[in-house]
Design a protein around this motif. Structure first.
Motif, mmCIF file in Angstrom:
data_model
loop_
_atom_site.group_PDB
_atom_site.id
_atom_site.type_symbol
_atom_site.label_atom_id
_atom_site.label_comp_id
_atom_site.label_asym_id
_atom_site.label_seq_id
_atom_site.Cartn_x
_atom_site.Cartn_y
_atom_site.Cartn_z
ATOM 1 N N LEU A 1 0.822 -1.206 0.000
ATOM 2 C CA LEU A 1 0.000 0.000 0.000
ATOM 3 C C LEU A 1 0.859 1.260 0.000
ATOM 4 C CD1 LEU A 1 -2.841 -0.788 2.554
ATOM 5 C CD2 LEU A 1 -3.037 -0.592 0.081
ATOM 6 N N ARG A 2 1.947 1.205 0.738
ATOM 7 C CA ARG A 2 2.829 2.360 0.867
ATOM 8 C C ARG A 2 3.791 2.471 -0.311
ATOM 9 N NH1 ARG A 2 3.464 4.802 5.729
ATOM 10 N NH2 ARG A 2 5.645 5.175 5.228
ATOM 11 N N GLY A 3 3.904 1.394 -1.100
ATOM 12 C CA GLY A 3 4.827 1.410 -2.234
ATOM 13 C C GLY A 3 6.277 1.343 -1.813
ATOM 14 N N THR A 4 6.548 0.629 -0.698
ATOM 15 C CA THR A 4 7.920 0.506 -0.215
ATOM 16 C C THR A 4 8.329 -0.946 -0.163
ATOM 17 O OG1 THR A 4 7.255 0.364 2.106
ATOM 18 C CG2 THR A 4 7.718 2.566 1.233
ATOM 19 N N ASP A 5 9.628 -1.179 -0.345
ATOM 20 C CA ASP A 5 10.181 -2.515 -0.194
ATOM 21 C C ASP A 5 10.919 -2.652 1.129
ATOM 22 O OD1 ASP A 5 9.250 -3.462 -2.614
ATOM 23 O OD2 ASP A 5 10.983 -2.695 -3.690
ATOM 24 N N GLY A 6 11.310 -1.527 1.715
ATOM 25 C CA GLY A 6 12.044 -1.543 2.976
ATOM 26 C C GLY A 6 11.094 -1.555 4.146
#
Length: 82
Positions: A60-65
């Motif tokens: 949802l946040r568009g993060t991989d970390g």
């Protein structure tokens, strides 16, 4: 029990908080489903594991970390219980 959980979910959702439930065993999942809690959450917000919930939030946040919390600190997996 379940009525209190429903009330808390509704109050959080009214404040704009996305509620996820993860890691419920089959018996608990059945009770939540029969009580309508999963319908209240939305099927996509009822996840099998904490890892799946974390992946959902990251997507949802568009993060991989590490997903950051609103306070700016990184979300971490809970410490294992002894």
């Amino acid at each position: 029990g379940l009525l209190t959980l429903e009330e808390v979910i509704r109050k959080l959702q009214a404040r704009g908080v996305m509620v996820l439930v993860s890691g419920a065993n089959p018996r608990v999942a059945g009770k939540l489903r029969r009580a309508g809690v999963i319908r209240l959450l939305g099927e996509e917000r009822f996840l099998p594991t904490f890892g799946a919930a974390l992946a959902f939030v990251r997507a949802l946040r568009g993060t991989d970390g590490d997903a950051a919390t609103p306070s700016g600190t990184a979300a971490r997996e809970p410490e294992p219980r002894p």
